[in-house]
Design a protein around this motif. Structure first.
Motif: not given
Length: 85
Positions: A80, A50-54, A36, A47
């Motif tokens: 990743p 942005g997608d913390r699940a990945k 963050d 960017q």
């Protein structure tokens, strides 16, 4: 507390570098807090993170969840999901 950040694969490409040394403020207590903090400082970081699940993380070369603490950490790697084969 200076931390060596390491980025791999598309995270490295998104951030624009493979590593950087950062000195987060004392209220940055977890890997997620660190992401963050970095994302707030740079559009490239925002960017890439942005997608913390990945995203996966390692603190001092041990796999950890994103809510893991970073107190005393010397190195945090962001990458990743890893697949074997």
């Amino acid at each position: 507390m200076a931390i060596e950040m390491l980025y791999f694969a598309w995270v490295r490409e998104g951030v624009g570098r493979g590593s950087e040394r950062v000195d987060p403020p004392a209220d940055v207590a977890t890997v997620a807090d660190l992401l963050d903090w970095l994302a707030a400082d740079s559009p490239a970081h925002a960017q890439a993170f942005g997608d913390r699940a990945k995203l996966r993380a390692a603190v001092d070369q041990a796999f950890v969840p994103l809510d893991a603490g970073i107190a005393g950490a010397r190195e945090v790697a962001i990458f990743p999901p890893v697949t074997g084969g």
